[in-house]
Scaffold this active site. Structure first.
Site, mmCIF file in Angstrom:
data_model
loop_
_atom_site.group_PDB
_atom_site.id
_atom_site.type_symbol
_atom_site.label_atom_id
_atom_site.label_comp_id
_atom_site.label_asym_id
_atom_site.label_seq_id
_atom_site.Cartn_x
_atom_site.Cartn_y
_atom_site.Cartn_z
ATOM 1 N N CYS B 98 0.893 -1.160 0.000
ATOM 2 C CA CYS B 98 0.000 0.000 0.000
ATOM 3 C C CYS B 98 0.922 1.197 0.000
ATOM 4 O O CYS B 98 1.558 1.487 1.005
ATOM 5 C CB CYS B 98 -0.918 0.014 1.221
ATOM 6 N N CYS B 101 -0.549 4.402 2.429
ATOM 7 C CA CYS B 101 -0.571 4.290 3.897
ATOM 8 C C CYS B 101 -0.290 2.866 4.300
ATOM 9 O O CYS B 101 0.864 2.446 4.318
ATOM 10 C CB CYS B 101 -1.865 4.838 4.502
ATOM 11 N N SER B 102 -1.308 2.087 4.605
ATOM 12 C CA SER B 102 -1.050 0.766 5.166
ATOM 13 C C SER B 102 -2.251 -0.136 4.979
ATOM 14 O O SER B 102 -2.507 -0.996 5.805
ATOM 15 C CB SER B 102 -0.743 0.898 6.654
ATOM 16 N N CYS B 103 -3.016 0.064 3.920
ATOM 17 C CA CYS B 103 -4.197 -0.770 3.694
ATOM 18 C C CYS B 103 -3.763 -2.227 3.569
ATOM 19 O O CYS B 103 -2.745 -2.529 2.957
ATOM 20 C CB CYS B 103 -4.932 -0.317 2.438
#
Lengths: 129, 195
Positions: B98, B101-103
């Protein structure tokens, strides 16, 4: 032991990949508050995610402007998360920065007293009491 | 006070204020934390993969509509609503990241490891996936093509790793133990059975 049991015993189980989900308790609180707010219908997850992307992006631009390496040791994912959470709460009118500052000052004061207590008890224990 | 102590204090204040204002209760926050610390983890994804390895019809459904197929196994939930399953083959290896961000498919894999959220992984996974995978411990054959999938709020990806050689005689529940978290992100392969 059967072959299957041996595999169960020896193979790296997904659960034991070794990393902690959260490194410190406050990170679990930060994560869980954001999720709880979403579940309570206070905001759409995308709205929070957009704040998170903005906070991470701002950190990266600052790092790049300073000419630092990609991971220069100052990275804290949950610090960015917490900043995004605060921004989202303020944006949604649920809290305002001034009242948050006031609560923080009160908690800091309480923590300072807790520490005083710890030292007192320690001193008593040192004297065998 | 260190930066870490400062943000910990800030977070304590945020939670305290929300509770004082009656917006949240600490029980609700505790429940969410407990769910993600104890109940949701990569074992869920491992069960999905092992089923796909042993049930051809399930595998087809999983690749067709990951979310619906996983729901058959009771796997799903928060932000796992749109999971696309990408299948590794001898020719093609898949890697998930991702960039923004951090999906991550939380409902299937739990929360992402620290490195998944790091600026370095997010920046490099797309640019030099082969090197990143190598540094995380797996050397892919030079002829294997690598496809990188960039997650978003709407779409999360789960890699269906290849079933390891020498596992023909193993039952589904024994295969589960070979499915590592990293093999479902694409930074690793499923574990070989112990001889």
């Amino acid at each position: 032991m059967s072959a299957a049991d041996a595999i169960r015993a020896e193979a790296t189980l997904p659960r034991s990949n070794g990393e902690l989900v959260f490194e410190e308790p406050w990170q679990a609180r930060a994560f869980s508050v954001a999720v709880a707010m979403t579940e309570a219908g206070r905001w759409e997850w995308d709205a929070f995610r957009d704040r998170l992307i903005a906070e991470i992006g701002a950190w990266e631009r600052e790092r790049d402007a300073a000419g630092a390496a990609p991971d220069d040791g100052t990275w804290s994912y949950y610090a960015r998360w917490t900043a995004a959470l605060e921004a989202a709460l303020c944006e949604h009118g649920l809290i305002d920065p001034a009242e948050l500052d006031a609560v923080q000052a009160r908690i800091a004061h309480q923590q300072a007293h807790e520490h005083d207590d710890d030292h007192d008890h320690g001193a008593l224990r040192d004297r065998g009491l | 006070m260190s930066d870490n102590d400062e943000v910990a204090l800030r977070m304590r204040a945020i939670e305290a204020l929300l509770i004082e204002k009656g917006i949240l209760t600490s029980e609700v926050v505790d429940r969410v934390a407990s769910t993600y610390e104890h109940d949701v983890g990569p074992l869920r994804g491992a069960r999905v993969v092992a089923r796909a390895w042993t049930d051809e019809a399930f595998r087809a459904r999983l690749l067709e509509d990951g979310t619906a197929a996983m729901a058959e196994l009771g796997v799903g939930g928060f932000v796992a609503e749109h999971v696309i399953v990408v299948e590794n083959t001898p020719d093609t290896h898949n890697l998930v990241t991702c960039t923004l961000c951090s999906c991550y498919p939380w409902g299937v894999l739990g929360l992402p490891p620290a490195w998944y959220k790091s600026p370095e992984y997010r920046a490099r996974a797309i640019r030099e996936p082969r090197a990143v995978i190598r540094e995380l411990g797996t050397e892919l054959p030079a002829e294997t093509r690598i496809r990188v999938w960039d997650s978003s709020a709407e779409v999360r990806y789960l890699v269906l790793p290849m079933r390891p050689a020498g596992t023909d005689g193993l039952a589904e529940e024994d295969l589960v133990g070979l499915v590592t978290r990293d093999s479902m992100i694409g930074t690793g392969l499923a574990a070989e059975p112990v001889a």
